[in-house]
Design an enzyme around this catalytic site. Sequence first.
Site, PDB file in Angstrom:
ATOM      1  N   SER A   1      69.053  26.961  50.681  1.00 18.79           N
ATOM      2  CA  SER A   1      68.763  26.483  49.334  1.00 18.79           C
ATOM      3  C   SER A   1      68.360  27.695  48.500  1.00 18.79           C
ATOM      4  O   SER A   1      68.317  28.823  48.998  1.00 18.79           O
ATOM      5  CB  SER A   1      67.616  25.481  49.381  1.00 18.79           C
ATOM      6  N   LYS A   2      68.014  27.435  47.264  1.00 19.35           N
ATOM      7  CA  LYS A   2      67.628  28.517  46.342  1.00 19.35           C
ATOM      8  C   LYS A   2      66.483  29.373  46.888  1.00 19.35           C
ATOM      9  O   LYS A   2      66.280  30.498  46.463  1.00 19.35           O
ATOM     10  CB  LYS A   2      67.173  27.932  45.003  1.00 19.35           C
ATOM     11  N   ARG A   3      65.718  28.785  47.807  1.00 14.15           N
ATOM     12  CA  ARG A   3      64.582  29.531  48.355  1.00 14.15           C
ATOM     13  C   ARG A   3      65.037  30.832  49.019  1.00 14.15           C
ATOM     14  O   ARG A   3      64.349  31.832  49.006  1.00 14.15           O
ATOM     15  CB  ARG A   3      63.865  28.675  49.398  1.00 14.15           C
TER      16      ARG A   3
END
Length: 492
Positions: A262-264
């Site tokens: 994910s964007k993390r």
Amino acid sequence: MSTDPQKSIETAPRVRIAPSPTGGLHIGTARTALFNWLYAKKHRGVFVLRIEDTDRARSTKEYEQAIIEDLQWLGLSWDEGIEPAGGTHGPYRQTERSEIYATYLKKLLDQDLAYPCFCTKEERETDRQLAIKNKRSPIYAGRCANLNADQRAQKTEQGLTCVYRFRTPDRAIQVVDEIRGKLKFTGSDFGDFVIAKTEHAPLFLLANVVDDSLMNISHVIRGDDHLPNLPKQVLLMQALGFAVPRYAHVPLILNPDRSKMSKRAGPTHVREYRELGFLPEAILNFIALLGWNPATTQEIFTQPQLIEAFNLRQINKSGSIFDLSRLKWMIGMYIRALSEDELVRRSESFWSEAAKKQSTELKRRALVTIKERISHFAELPKLTDFYFLDKLTIDGPLLTWKKSTLQESVNALKGVRDFLASQSESSFITPDKLEAALKSYVTQSGQSVGAVFWPLRVALTGRSASPGPQEIMWVLGKDGAIKRLDSALSAF
Ligand code: GLU
């Protein structure tokens, strides 16, 4: 047409990437495309691009265009498929193939291998709850599986609409996956599944297998999020009399905590990297090594080397963690390997407005001074802004060297200014020459390097961190440098 065993690899492979344009090009899809591309290149096969837009509500032309552009930007050109390639197995967009799917759906219906299902949402929910209560798996209960022609006609007369379900045989399904090895499934695990919403609205599962077969795809290399679809697709292919291609399910890309990327972990879409000024060839190198282990310590691969070394069997069975800092390190390696001209050309659109007005030579020199530190071109304005400001604001406390007073630092600055003004233009020809001249000045004047270099750097940039003063003055030239020093001195 033959059914099992799975297709042989003796003939040149035909592989494909089949993105759904319900979003931009995800980094995971880009990696799948790369693996397919590498496989095709290595075995002198054909790489096909097909657009899977059966989900009309979520697919858009804009996303399709973005996917095409981003694949091109990465250099993953396809031999056959969507324009500009074209080919003899088209059309390559699923919404343009509904007549084809309708023929195959009819074939299944005629042989009673699929049937219309009139169940309402409420009926399905009631059956589901009952199955859960009785500790059975909540698969389709089969209400419509054995309706006769009269019963079907009656339901249609009542105004009930239907979907079409595949009649799943209750037997074991075995597939040998190129990465996972032998896989076993059982039909009763998932039951009769929907393959079309109407005669002309096939669902992904049906369209996907019809296309892979008619497009003569020999190897389906795709993300392992599609593993649950595998037994259904194999059954469909067998029911339709198609040869089953070889499958290779590539494990997902993960966040550092092993959840799905994910964007993390970093930007998730190729377009974001493009806009941030990451080099596409470095991204390819990086994603090639995400999950594929070439069994060497080599990290930087040219494209021919990647093609030469690539082997499906060396793809890991477990997910690979996305490490943005490693990507940045790799991009840095690629940036430093670029020629100065290439650096200028590739960074062009990333300069600040102020920088764009300046000469190419000035920008070229500025790039040389920061190329050791930059990992993507979006960092350019931040790393180079001081080169392009008309007026710097110099702060007294900042100008003051830690072991001197403000006045001492101003005096040191004045001294070095006069020394530089006395030097010929030719002393500014290389940073090394300037550094040597400055160092001998420092020694001769009996000062410490810091006492002179610190105020000099601050007067030239207005900052405490920057390339060395000799590099900055090489970029600015003698006149530009002296102008900055005079302007700083006038403030104190
Ligand atoms: N359209 C599917 C997706 O974008 C790909 C299916 C496949 O590769 O078989 O995930």
